[in-house]
Design a protein around this motif. Structure first.
Motif, PDB file in Angstrom:
ATOM      1  N   GLY A  12      -3.684  14.820 -13.659  1.00 54.88           N
ATOM      2  CA  GLY A  12      -2.715  13.768 -13.400  1.00 54.88           C
ATOM      3  C   GLY A  12      -2.800  13.252 -11.972  1.00 54.88           C
ATOM      4  N   VAL A  13      -3.071  14.140 -11.030  1.00 52.95           N
ATOM      5  CA  VAL A  13      -3.226  13.719  -9.638  1.00 52.95           C
ATOM      6  C   VAL A  13      -4.398  12.754  -9.507  1.00 52.95           C
ATOM      7  CG1 VAL A  13      -3.741  14.479  -7.283  1.00 52.95           C
ATOM      8  CG2 VAL A  13      -2.208  15.831  -8.726  1.00 52.95           C
ATOM      9  N   GLY A  14      -5.515  13.089 -10.147  1.00 50.92           N
ATOM     10  CA  GLY A  14      -6.687  12.220 -10.089  1.00 50.92           C
ATOM     11  C   GLY A  14      -6.440  10.863 -10.721  1.00 50.92           C
ATOM     12  N   VAL A  15      -5.777  10.869 -11.879  1.00 54.48           N
ATOM     13  CA  VAL A  15      -5.504   9.613 -12.582  1.00 54.48           C
ATOM     14  C   VAL A  15      -4.626   8.697 -11.750  1.00 54.48           C
ATOM     15  CG1 VAL A  15      -4.319   8.603 -14.574  1.00 54.48           C
ATOM     16  CG2 VAL A  15      -5.845  10.565 -14.886  1.00 54.48           C
ATOM     17  N   HIS A  16      -3.559   9.234 -11.201  1.00 50.88           N
ATOM     18  CA  HIS A  16      -2.622   8.399 -10.452  1.00 50.88           C
ATOM     19  C   HIS A  16      -3.157   8.026  -9.069  1.00 50.88           C
ATOM     20  CE1 HIS A  16       0.856   8.253 -13.148  1.00 50.88           C
ATOM     21  NE2 HIS A  16       0.473   9.462 -13.556  1.00 50.88           N
ATOM     22  N   THR A  17      -4.011   8.845  -8.495  1.00 51.36           N
ATOM     23  CA  THR A  17      -4.649   8.469  -7.235  1.00 51.36           C
ATOM     24  C   THR A  17      -5.555   7.257  -7.440  1.00 51.36           C
ATOM     25  OG1 THR A  17      -4.594  10.750  -6.423  1.00 51.36           O
ATOM     26  CG2 THR A  17      -6.152   9.252  -5.375  1.00 51.36           C
ATOM     27  N   THR A  18      -6.337   7.290  -8.516  1.00 47.46           N
ATOM     28  CA  THR A  18      -7.179   6.140  -8.851  1.00 47.46           C
ATOM     29  C   THR A  18      -6.331   4.911  -9.140  1.00 47.46           C
ATOM     30  OG1 THR A  18      -8.850   7.622  -9.786  1.00 47.46           O
ATOM     31  CG2 THR A  18      -8.975   5.303 -10.404  1.00 47.46           C
ATOM     32  N   ALA A  19      -5.253   5.111  -9.903  1.00 48.49           N
ATOM     33  CA  ALA A  19      -4.368   3.992 -10.247  1.00 48.49           C
ATOM     34  C   ALA A  19      -3.744   3.384  -8.999  1.00 48.49           C
ATOM     35  CB  ALA A  19      -3.282   4.467 -11.203  1.00 48.49           C
ATOM     36  N   SER A  20      -3.431   4.198  -8.010  1.00 49.58           N
ATOM     37  CA  SER A  20      -2.810   3.670  -6.791  1.00 49.58           C
ATOM     38  C   SER A  20      -3.747   2.715  -6.066  1.00 49.58           C
ATOM     39  CB  SER A  20      -2.411   4.817  -5.865  1.00 49.58           C
ATOM     40  OG  SER A  20      -3.534   5.439  -5.289  1.00 49.58           O
ATOM     41  N   VAL A  21      -5.038   3.041  -6.028  1.00 54.71           N
ATOM     42  CA  VAL A  21      -6.007   2.178  -5.359  1.00 54.71           C
ATOM     43  C   VAL A  21      -6.180   0.877  -6.133  1.00 54.71           C
ATOM     44  CG1 VAL A  21      -8.399   1.963  -4.603  1.00 54.71           C
ATOM     45  CG2 VAL A  21      -7.200   4.138  -4.327  1.00 54.71           C
ATOM     46  N   VAL A  22      -6.351   0.981  -7.436  1.00 58.05           N
ATOM     47  CA  VAL A  22      -6.561  -0.210  -8.265  1.00 58.05           C
ATOM     48  C   VAL A  22      -5.350  -1.140  -8.200  1.00 58.05           C
ATOM     49  CG1 VAL A  22      -6.949  -1.047 -10.614  1.00 58.05           C
ATOM     50  CG2 VAL A  22      -8.153   0.998  -9.798  1.00 58.05           C
ATOM     51  N   LYS A  23      -4.171  -0.579  -8.404  1.00 60.47           N
ATOM     52  CA  LYS A  23      -2.956  -1.404  -8.398  1.00 60.47           C
ATOM     53  C   LYS A  23      -2.710  -2.010  -7.028  1.00 60.47           C
ATOM     54  CE  LYS A  23      -0.563   1.067 -12.122  1.00 60.47           C
ATOM     55  NZ  LYS A  23       0.611   1.900 -12.487  1.00 60.47           N
ATOM     56  N   SER A  24      -2.949  -1.257  -5.979  1.00 56.68           N
ATOM     57  CA  SER A  24      -2.730  -1.783  -4.626  1.00 56.68           C
ATOM     58  C   SER A  24      -3.621  -2.983  -4.365  1.00 56.68           C
ATOM     59  CB  SER A  24      -2.999  -0.699  -3.583  1.00 56.68           C
ATOM     60  OG  SER A  24      -2.044   0.329  -3.648  1.00 56.68           O
ATOM     61  N   ILE A  25      -4.896  -2.884  -4.723  1.00 58.46           N
ATOM     62  CA  ILE A  25      -5.822  -3.994  -4.484  1.00 58.46           C
ATOM     63  C   ILE A  25      -5.413  -5.220  -5.304  1.00 58.46           C
ATOM     64  CG2 ILE A  25      -8.206  -4.764  -4.784  1.00 58.46           C
ATOM     65  CD1 ILE A  25      -9.087  -1.930  -4.050  1.00 58.46           C
ATOM     66  N   VAL A  26      -5.023  -5.002  -6.559  1.00 56.84           N
ATOM     67  CA  VAL A  26      -4.578  -6.126  -7.389  1.00 56.84           C
ATOM     68  C   VAL A  26      -3.350  -6.793  -6.785  1.00 56.84           C
ATOM     69  CG1 VAL A  26      -3.598  -6.758  -9.625  1.00 56.84           C
ATOM     70  CG2 VAL A  26      -5.555  -5.203  -9.523  1.00 56.84           C
ATOM     71  N   PHE A  27      -2.361  -5.988  -6.400  1.00 60.73           N
ATOM     72  CA  PHE A  27      -1.130  -6.550  -5.825  1.00 60.73           C
ATOM     73  C   PHE A  27      -1.397  -7.208  -4.473  1.00 60.73           C
ATOM     74  CE2 PHE A  27       1.373  -3.209  -8.369  1.00 60.73           C
ATOM     75  CZ  PHE A  27       1.497  -4.076  -9.440  1.00 60.73           C
ATOM     76  N   ILE A  28      -2.319  -6.659  -3.706  1.00 62.68           N
ATOM     77  CA  ILE A  28      -2.661  -7.248  -2.408  1.00 62.68           C
ATOM     78  C   ILE A  28      -3.259  -8.635  -2.588  1.00 62.68           C
ATOM     79  CG2 ILE A  28      -4.371  -7.078  -0.543  1.00 62.68           C
ATOM     80  CD1 ILE A  28      -3.772  -4.045  -0.524  1.00 62.68           C
ATOM     81  N   ILE A  29      -4.166  -8.783  -3.541  1.00 62.43           N
ATOM     82  CA  ILE A  29      -4.785 -10.087  -3.771  1.00 62.43           C
ATOM     83  C   ILE A  29      -3.765 -11.092  -4.289  1.00 62.43           C
ATOM     84  CG2 ILE A  29      -6.509 -11.310  -5.159  1.00 62.43           C
ATOM     85  CD1 ILE A  29      -8.233  -8.785  -4.993  1.00 62.43           C
ATOM     86  N   ILE A  30      -2.878 -10.655  -5.188  1.00 64.95           N
ATOM     87  CA  ILE A  30      -1.827 -11.544  -5.677  1.00 64.95           C
ATOM     88  C   ILE A  30      -0.898 -11.957  -4.537  1.00 64.95           C
ATOM     89  CG2 ILE A  30       0.189 -11.711  -7.190  1.00 64.95           C
ATOM     90  CD1 ILE A  30      -1.280  -9.845  -9.141  1.00 64.95           C
ATOM     91  N   ALA A  31      -0.489 -10.985  -3.712  1.00 64.62           N
ATOM     92  CA  ALA A  31       0.376 -11.290  -2.571  1.00 64.62           C
ATOM     93  C   ALA A  31      -0.328 -12.207  -1.579  1.00 64.62           C
ATOM     94  CB  ALA A  31       0.793  -9.991  -1.882  1.00 64.62           C
TER      95      ALA A  31
ATOM     96  N   ILE B 113       0.830  -1.209   0.000  1.00 61.47           N
ATOM     97  CA  ILE B 113       0.000   0.000   0.000  1.00 61.47           C
ATOM     98  C   ILE B 113       0.864   1.259   0.000  1.00 61.47           C
ATOM     99  CG2 ILE B 113      -1.661   1.348   1.343  1.00 61.47           C
ATOM    100  CD1 ILE B 113      -2.712  -1.382   2.410  1.00 61.47           C
ATOM    101  N   ALA B 114       1.875   1.281   0.867  1.00 61.61           N
ATOM    102  CA  ALA B 114       2.720   2.478   0.978  1.00 61.61           C
ATOM    103  C   ALA B 114       3.530   2.709  -0.283  1.00 61.61           C
ATOM    104  CB  ALA B 114       3.636   2.352   2.191  1.00 61.61           C
ATOM    105  N   LEU B 115       4.187   1.670  -0.779  1.00 61.36           N
ATOM    106  CA  LEU B 115       5.070   1.842  -1.937  1.00 61.36           C
ATOM    107  C   LEU B 115       4.291   2.149  -3.207  1.00 61.36           C
ATOM    108  CD1 LEU B 115       7.807  -0.891  -1.351  1.00 61.36           C
ATOM    109  CD2 LEU B 115       7.882   1.551  -0.820  1.00 61.36           C
ATOM    110  N   VAL B 116       3.162   1.479  -3.406  1.00 60.72           N
ATOM    111  CA  VAL B 116       2.362   1.753  -4.611  1.00 60.72           C
ATOM    112  C   VAL B 116       1.800   3.166  -4.565  1.00 60.72           C
ATOM    113  CG1 VAL B 116       0.265   1.137  -5.874  1.00 60.72           C
ATOM    114  CG2 VAL B 116       1.792  -0.664  -5.069  1.00 60.72           C
ATOM    115  N   GLY B 117       1.262   3.563  -3.400  1.00 64.43           N
ATOM    116  CA  GLY B 117       0.708   4.908  -3.287  1.00 64.43           C
ATOM    117  C   GLY B 117       1.758   5.990  -3.514  1.00 64.43           C
ATOM    118  N   CYS B 118       2.924   5.836  -2.887  1.00 63.47           N
ATOM    119  CA  CYS B 118       3.986   6.829  -3.044  1.00 63.47           C
ATOM    120  C   CYS B 118       4.552   6.820  -4.467  1.00 63.47           C
ATOM    121  CB  CYS B 118       5.095   6.574  -2.031  1.00 63.47           C
ATOM    122  SG  CYS B 118       4.594   6.835  -0.311  1.00 63.47           S
TER     123      CYS B 118
END
Length: 264
Positions: A233-252, A216-221
């Motif tokens: 760009g802030v909005g796009v990457h904020t959304t991307a941080s949530v999506v990517k974090s959840i995907v990586f969390i489930i894989i982990a 969560i910390a590394l993906v968000g930062c």
């Protein structure tokens, strides 16, 4: 055809570039959090404590409410399956083991991702757009140490604590269903839960929570440092941080579960 191949090549290079940036961020963060303090460069403990309050203390009401609801749902679904066999008491086993090993770390991670992971990306992204990150470099401050490490340290400390709260509250929710709808006694329910749980169940969930915290910390930062192009760009990457974090969390989650299943 050339245009297609060029697009594929560009996306491939872009992907590996982002992987490299993320790896570099992870290594630098671990250096400033673990190695640098041993060399007398210290940690920003005051900022870390402030982040602990934001990430951890402020998340307790929401995590408690949702964990109790998940525990109640799990108890009801378990009772639906077990009641025909006259084994309703094993609802306590189901709720206790499932929450400690799997659902409590996962539910907590998803909530923290939505609350804090997105905030990390938005905060750093806004600073990147307003050139505050460049200003930090100009005055001789390392952005990783100044911005990332306090967040990473805070979430690593608070995530297991939130997971333990989720464990307790979810089992209380399951017991509430057992007492009110399934005619199970409180002492009987608690004894069955204690019999079913072993230390490995709790440790497994806590290890998962630590892995999720780092993700969560590394993906968000990382997404925050990638921001370009102003507020959009802030909005796009904020959304991307949530999506990517959840995907990586489930894989982990899958990888850690497989490790404990096959090796422990």
């Amino acid at each position: 055809m050339k245009q297609f191949l060029g697009h594929v090549g560009h996306q491939t290079l872009l992907f590996f570039g982002r992987v490299y940036d993320a790896t570099e961020l992870a290594i630098d963060s671990m250096y400033w959090m673990i190695v640098a303090p041993l060399r007398g460069k210290g940690l920003r403990w005051k900022t870390s404590v402030e982040q602990m309050v934001i990430i951890g203390v402020n998340s307790i009401p929401l995590i408690s409410m949702l964990s109790a609801i998940v525990g109640m749902i799990l108890a009801l679904q378990g009772a639906y399956v077990l009641r025909p066999f006259g084994a309703v008491i094993y609802v306590a086993d189901l709720v206790g083991v499932t929450m400690t090993r799997e659902l409590a770390p996962l539910v907590t991670a998803v909530i923290v991702t939505g609350r804090s992971g997105s905030a990390f990306a938005a905060e750093i992204g806004t600073m990147k757009v307003s050139e505050e990150v460049d200003a930090l470099v100009t005055i001789g401050l390392n952005p990783i140490k100044f911005l990332v490490v306090p967040k990473l340290l805070a979430i690593i400390i608070m995530q297991p604590c939130l997971t333990m709260i989720s464990n307790v509250v979810s089992m209380a929710g399951g017991m509430f269903v057992g007492l009110t709808l399934l005619d199970l006694g409180a002492v009987k329910y608690i004894n069955e839960t204690m019999t079913a749980l072993v230390l490995q169940d709790i440790v497994t969930g806590l290890i998962k929570s630590l892995v999720f915290a780092v993700i969560i910390a590394l993906v968000g930062c990382h997404e925050g440092f990638q921001v370009e192009g102003g507020a959009e760009g802030v909005g796009v990457h904020t959304t991307a941080s949530v999506v990517k974090s959840i995907v990586f969390i489930i894989i982990a989650d899958l990888l850690v579960t497989m490790f404990f299943f096959f090796f422990l």
